[in-house]
Scaffold this motif. Structure first.
Motif, mmCIF file in Angstrom:
data_model
loop_
_atom_site.group_PDB
_atom_site.id
_atom_site.type_symbol
_atom_site.label_atom_id
_atom_site.label_comp_id
_atom_site.label_asym_id
_atom_site.label_seq_id
_atom_site.Cartn_x
_atom_site.Cartn_y
_atom_site.Cartn_z
ATOM 1 N N ALA A 83 88.431 40.215 119.880
ATOM 2 C CA ALA A 83 89.615 39.506 119.410
ATOM 3 C C ALA A 83 90.612 40.459 118.753
ATOM 4 C CB ALA A 83 89.226 38.405 118.439
ATOM 5 N N HIS A 84 90.133 41.632 118.318
ATOM 6 C CA HIS A 84 90.994 42.590 117.637
ATOM 7 C C HIS A 84 91.487 43.707 118.551
ATOM 8 C CE1 HIS A 84 89.120 41.428 113.483
ATOM 9 N NE2 HIS A 84 89.912 40.493 113.990
ATOM 10 N N ILE A 85 91.067 43.696 119.814
ATOM 11 C CA ILE A 85 91.583 44.698 120.740
ATOM 12 C C ILE A 85 93.072 44.432 120.938
ATOM 13 C CG2 ILE A 85 91.511 45.533 123.126
ATOM 14 C CD1 ILE A 85 88.528 45.119 123.107
ATOM 15 N N GLY A 86 93.877 45.439 120.733
ATOM 16 C CA GLY A 86 95.332 45.281 120.812
ATOM 17 C C GLY A 86 95.987 45.232 119.446
ATOM 18 N N SER A 87 95.185 45.100 118.394
ATOM 19 C CA SER A 87 95.737 45.013 117.042
ATOM 20 C C SER A 87 96.198 46.378 116.530
ATOM 21 C CB SER A 87 94.682 44.464 116.078
ATOM 22 O OG SER A 87 95.116 44.581 114.734
ATOM 23 N N LEU A 88 97.340 46.369 115.841
ATOM 24 C CA LEU A 88 97.836 47.556 115.148
ATOM 25 C C LEU A 88 97.887 47.289 113.647
ATOM 26 C CD1 LEU A 88 100.748 48.734 117.498
ATOM 27 C CD2 LEU A 88 98.444 49.684 117.281
ATOM 28 N N ASP A 89 97.164 46.277 113.238
ATOM 29 C CA ASP A 89 97.091 45.905 111.832
ATOM 30 C C ASP A 89 95.980 46.720 111.173
ATOM 31 O OD1 ASP A 89 96.673 44.705 109.348
ATOM 32 O OD2 ASP A 89 96.937 42.669 110.110
ATOM 33 N N PRO A 90 96.287 47.467 110.102
ATOM 34 C CA PRO A 90 95.249 48.247 109.430
ATOM 35 C C PRO A 90 94.047 47.410 108.998
ATOM 36 C CG PRO A 90 97.405 48.912 108.655
ATOM 37 C CD PRO A 90 97.616 47.676 109.493
ATOM 38 N N ALA A 91 94.257 46.111 108.821
ATOM 39 C CA ALA A 91 93.178 45.250 108.331
ATOM 40 C C ALA A 91 92.307 44.690 109.444
ATOM 41 C CB ALA A 91 93.765 44.096 107.517
ATOM 42 N N THR A 92 92.678 44.909 110.721
ATOM 43 C CA THR A 92 91.873 44.345 111.806
ATOM 44 C C THR A 92 91.569 45.371 112.896
ATOM 45 O OG1 THR A 92 93.904 43.505 112.854
ATOM 46 C CG2 THR A 92 92.647 41.969 111.464
ATOM 47 N N PRO A 93 90.771 46.385 112.578
ATOM 48 C CA PRO A 93 90.364 47.346 113.602
ATOM 49 C C PRO A 93 89.465 46.657 114.631
ATOM 50 C CG PRO A 93 89.080 47.669 111.613
ATOM 51 C CD PRO A 93 90.158 46.688 111.265
ATOM 52 N N ALA A 94 89.527 47.116 115.868
ATOM 53 C CA ALA A 94 88.712 46.510 116.928
ATOM 54 C C ALA A 94 87.252 46.921 116.831
ATOM 55 C CB ALA A 94 89.268 46.894 118.297
ATOM 56 N N GLU A 124 101.433 53.996 117.555
ATOM 57 C CA GLU A 124 101.187 54.840 116.399
ATOM 58 C C GLU A 124 100.699 53.990 115.242
ATOM 59 O OE1 GLU A 124 104.545 57.148 115.303
ATOM 60 O OE2 GLU A 124 104.631 58.273 117.197
ATOM 61 N N LEU A 125 99.883 54.596 114.410
ATOM 62 C CA LEU A 125 99.376 53.934 113.208
ATOM 63 C C LEU A 125 99.008 55.026 112.219
ATOM 64 C CD1 LEU A 125 98.643 51.137 112.016
ATOM 65 C CD2 LEU A 125 96.327 51.457 112.914
ATOM 66 N N PHE A 126 99.331 54.826 110.959
ATOM 67 C CA PHE A 126 99.059 55.820 109.911
ATOM 68 C C PHE A 126 99.765 57.149 110.201
ATOM 69 C CE2 PHE A 126 94.983 53.391 110.443
ATOM 70 C CZ PHE A 126 95.223 52.490 109.420
ATOM 71 N N GLY A 127 100.868 57.091 110.958
ATOM 72 C CA GLY A 127 101.570 58.318 111.287
ATOM 73 C C GLY A 127 100.906 59.123 112.379
ATOM 74 N N ARG A 128 99.908 58.542 113.035
ATOM 75 C CA ARG A 128 99.188 59.221 114.112
ATOM 76 C C ARG A 128 99.407 58.492 115.431
ATOM 77 N NH1 ARG A 128 98.627 62.175 110.317
ATOM 78 N NH2 ARG A 128 96.914 63.604 109.890
ATOM 79 N N THR A 129 99.585 59.256 116.500
ATOM 80 C CA THR A 129 99.730 58.668 117.830
ATOM 81 C C THR A 129 98.349 58.461 118.427
ATOM 82 O OG1 THR A 129 101.836 59.811 118.175
ATOM 83 C CG2 THR A 129 100.697 58.995 120.139
ATOM 84 N N PHE A 130 98.115 57.289 118.999
ATOM 85 C CA PHE A 130 96.831 56.987 119.612
ATOM 86 C C PHE A 130 96.544 57.950 120.763
ATOM 87 C CE2 PHE A 130 97.116 53.442 117.032
ATOM 88 C CZ PHE A 130 96.170 52.446 117.271
ATOM 89 N N ALA A 131 95.269 58.241 120.974
ATOM 90 C CA ALA A 131 94.853 59.083 122.093
ATOM 91 C C ALA A 131 94.872 58.272 123.378
ATOM 92 C CB ALA A 131 93.444 59.622 121.839
#
Length: 208
Positions: A83-94, A124-131
């Motif tokens: 359910a959290h796949i696709g989330s960019l919310d720091p509070a809901t990691p997949a 991007e999240l936390f100033g980092r680009t996703f791999a």
């Protein structure tokens, strides 16, 4: 729930195996103050999962596959919440990533965000680009907020994490097998991409 998203969620459990085909991760600069402020939300939302049995209550599916990179370290056990796949919310990691603790125990080591690649720019999240080269078809970002990682807070796997190895035993009735001495949490160990497709099929079947 359709089989496609369920299988996609299971695939992330073996994402670290695919990491092993990429160039070794290098230590990155520490995140800035804003990133740590955002990560506070992650700690607040996931801290309870330090008690591993609580992961299931949060919708994270337990995995007994420990992904290892041999001398390069390991990811550990990835528990996924589709359910959290696709989330960019720091509070809901997949994903929640656990490492072997004492005998038969697991310790929360990291969290991971997973976003499907549909042709958009890498998020991007936390100033980092996703791999984009860790899991084909997905962007991923791991954060080792519960265990130190010499390769960097956002490295895809950790040289300080290892997987338990159970050796064959000829113990007779009442004897103790190597799996017993390694702990009830020995599980399976997956190195590199060998047998990855077969492992994914096994994990997928376990969720049906």
């Amino acid at each position: 729930m359709s089989p496609r998203p369920r299988k996609a969620a299971v695939a992330v459990a073996a994402a670290a195996a695919l990491c092993l085909t990429a160039a070794p991760a290098r230590a990155a600069a520490d995140p800035g103050p804003l990133a740590w402020t955002q990560l506070t939300r992650t700690y607040t939302a996931t801290g309870a999962y330090a008690h591993e049995p609580y992961a299931a209550l949060g919708g994270y599916v337990r995995s007994d596959v420990c992904v290892t990179g041999g001398t390069q370290g390991a990811l550990g056990y990835a528990y996924l919440n589709e359910a959290h796949i696709g989330s960019l919310d720091p509070a809901t990691p997949a994903g929640l990533v656990y490492a072997s603790g004492g005998v038969g125990t697991r310790e929360l080591a990291a969290v991971e965000w997973v976003v499907e690649d549909t042709g958009q720019a890498a998020p991007e999240l936390f100033g980092r680009t996703f791999a984009s080269d860790v899991l084909p078809g997905y962007f991923t970002l791991a954060a080792w907020i519960y265990r130190s990682n010499a390769d960097g807070l956002f490295a895809p796997w950790n040289p300080a994490v290892s997987c338990p190895v159970a050796q064959p035993s000829a113990a007779g009735a009442g004897g103790t097998t190597a799996a017993d001495t390694a702990g009830a949490d020995a599980g399976d160990s997956l190195t590199g991409t060998v047998g990855l497709e077969q492992e994914l099929d096994t994990l997928f079947d376990s969720l049906l």
